[in-house]
Design an enzyme around this catalytic site. Structure first.
Site, PDB file in Angstrom:
ATOM      1  N   LYS A  70      -2.157  -1.711  -3.592  1.00  0.00           N
ATOM      2  CA  LYS A  70      -2.999  -0.532  -3.764  1.00  0.00           C
ATOM      3  C   LYS A  70      -2.077   0.665  -3.969  1.00  0.00           C
ATOM      4  O   LYS A  70      -1.298   1.024  -3.081  1.00  0.00           O
ATOM      5  CB  LYS A  70      -3.889  -0.300  -2.543  1.00  0.00           C
ATOM      6  CG  LYS A  70      -4.715   0.979  -2.643  1.00  0.00           C
ATOM      7  CD  LYS A  70      -5.481   1.277  -1.364  1.00  0.00           C
ATOM      8  CE  LYS A  70      -6.275   2.573  -1.484  1.00  0.00           C
ATOM      9  NZ  LYS A  70      -6.974   2.938  -0.219  1.00  0.00           N
TER      10      LYS A  70
ATOM     11  N   ILE B 177      -9.610   0.575  -4.877  1.00  0.00           N
ATOM     12  CA  ILE B 177     -10.087   0.727  -3.498  1.00  0.00           C
ATOM     13  C   ILE B 177     -10.341   2.210  -3.319  1.00  0.00           C
ATOM     14  O   ILE B 177      -9.414   3.007  -3.175  1.00  0.00           O
ATOM     15  CB  ILE B 177      -9.058   0.210  -2.481  1.00  0.00           C
ATOM     16  CG1 ILE B 177      -8.726  -1.258  -2.762  1.00  0.00           C
ATOM     17  CG2 ILE B 177      -9.571   0.386  -1.050  1.00  0.00           C
ATOM     18  CD1 ILE B 177      -7.594  -1.809  -1.896  1.00  0.00           C
TER      19      ILE B 177
ATOM     20  N   TYR C 133       0.857  -1.195   0.000  1.00  0.00           N
ATOM     21  CA  TYR C 133       0.000   0.000   0.000  1.00  0.00           C
ATOM     22  C   TYR C 133       0.886   1.236   0.000  1.00  0.00           C
ATOM     23  O   TYR C 133       1.579   1.519   0.968  1.00  0.00           O
ATOM     24  CB  TYR C 133      -0.908  -0.022   1.225  1.00  0.00           C
ATOM     25  CG  TYR C 133      -1.858   1.149   1.366  1.00  0.00           C
ATOM     26  CD1 TYR C 133      -2.203   1.965   0.291  1.00  0.00           C
ATOM     27  CD2 TYR C 133      -2.425   1.443   2.600  1.00  0.00           C
ATOM     28  CE1 TYR C 133      -3.073   3.029   0.428  1.00  0.00           C
ATOM     29  CE2 TYR C 133      -3.308   2.502   2.764  1.00  0.00           C
ATOM     30  CZ  TYR C 133      -3.631   3.293   1.688  1.00  0.00           C
ATOM     31  OH  TYR C 133      -4.490   4.353   1.834  1.00  0.00           O
TER      32      TYR C 133
END
Length: 288
Positions: free
Chosen positions: A158, A201, A130
């Site tokens: 992500k 997301i 992330y």
């Protein structure tokens, strides 16, 4: 994880305590809106304002309430806390862990790579990288991402940089691996999908889960032009509930849609009347 995921808003009551019943209602709201997976304890969840056990409880409630895959945010600035949080998330029912880059202290690419290998080696569930430089001032390089994609327990990433060039390079460098590349910026969702992304997301999916999900469905149907057009229509709303007004703005927008997402946790404050009016106008114009 594929499709549209939501970094789930966490409802708190007026005293700042976790409101579990409202949390369950929010889970049902986004699920009914068509999201494909749920991400508790991410940036939009106010995770950095919660303790380790509290975050684990949020994951437990979400996993109990939904049949959708659960990708739990488990990252902390230090390895020990991240490993503990990841173990607790797995015990609570999470399917995978979303691990933010270590922050506060500066780390070079070699250090970040070693950190993620340590996490992936120890994690009982698949790990997703992330990168969210807006909050952490740390950005994973595409080269580091490409090397980490070869780890057996690194399942994806992500990327919340909003940088499509970087996203495209990450896709190219991970193409030979089973690696889910997800975008974290709702303003470029359609563009990232067209660049080879597997999904997103999106903070926007708390407020307009059906519209965010529609972008992915249009892409799947080969209607990328329509996906980009819809995405463009949602940019101002996305900006209002993320970079401009943050979590308090998102909770105000959800209230406008009839979803009680509780209070923001201090030091956040509720939005003022002017901001609330701005958000209400955007919601009324751009959601069914």
């Amino acid at each position: 994880m594929h499709g549209t995921g939501v970094p789930l808003i966490t409802p708190f009551d007026a005293d700042g305590d976790l409101d579990e019943e409202r949390l369950r209602e929010v889970v049902r709201w986004v699920e009914d809106g068509g999201v494909d997976f749920i991400v508790p304890c991410g940036s939009n969840s106010e995770a950095e304002l919660m303790g380790v056990e509290e975050r684990a409880r949020v994951v437990e409630v979400v996993a109990d309430e939904t049949e959708l895959p659960v990708l739990a945010g488990t990252g902390h600035p230090g390895l020990s806390e991240t490993l503990r949080q990841t173990d607790l998330a797995a015990e609570a029912g999470a399917d995978a862990a979303l691990v933010v880059t270590p922050f506060y202290y500066g780390h070079d690419g070699e250090t970040l790579e070693a950190y993620y290998r340590d996490v992936a080696d120890e994690s009982p569930i698949p790990v997703y990288l992330y990168s969210v430089p807006t909050y952490t001032d740390v950005k994973l390089s595409p080269e580091v991402v490409g090397r980490l994609a070869g780890h057996d327990n690194v399942a994806g990433m992500k990327d919340s940089s909003g940088d499509i060039e970087t996203f495209q390079r990450e896709r190219r460098l991970t193409d030979d691996e089973e690696f889910d590349l997800l975008v974290g910026s709702g303003s470029v969702y359609a563009h990232a999908l067209a660049s080879g992304g597997d999904g997103g997301i999106l903070g926007l999916a708390n407020v307009a889960p059906e519209r965010a999900s529609e972008i992915f469905k249009l892409h799947q149907a080969g209607e990328d032009r329509s996906a980009r057009q819809l995405n463009a229509e949602l940019v101002e709303l996305n900006r209002a509930v993320t970079s401009k007004h943050g979590v308090p703005g998102a909770k105000a927008a959800m209230a406008e849609r009839g979803v009680d997402a509780g209070y923001p946790r201090k030091p956040h404050r509720e939005v003022g009347d002017d901001v609330r009016a701005e958000i209400e106008a955007l919601v009324d114009d751009l959601t069914p």
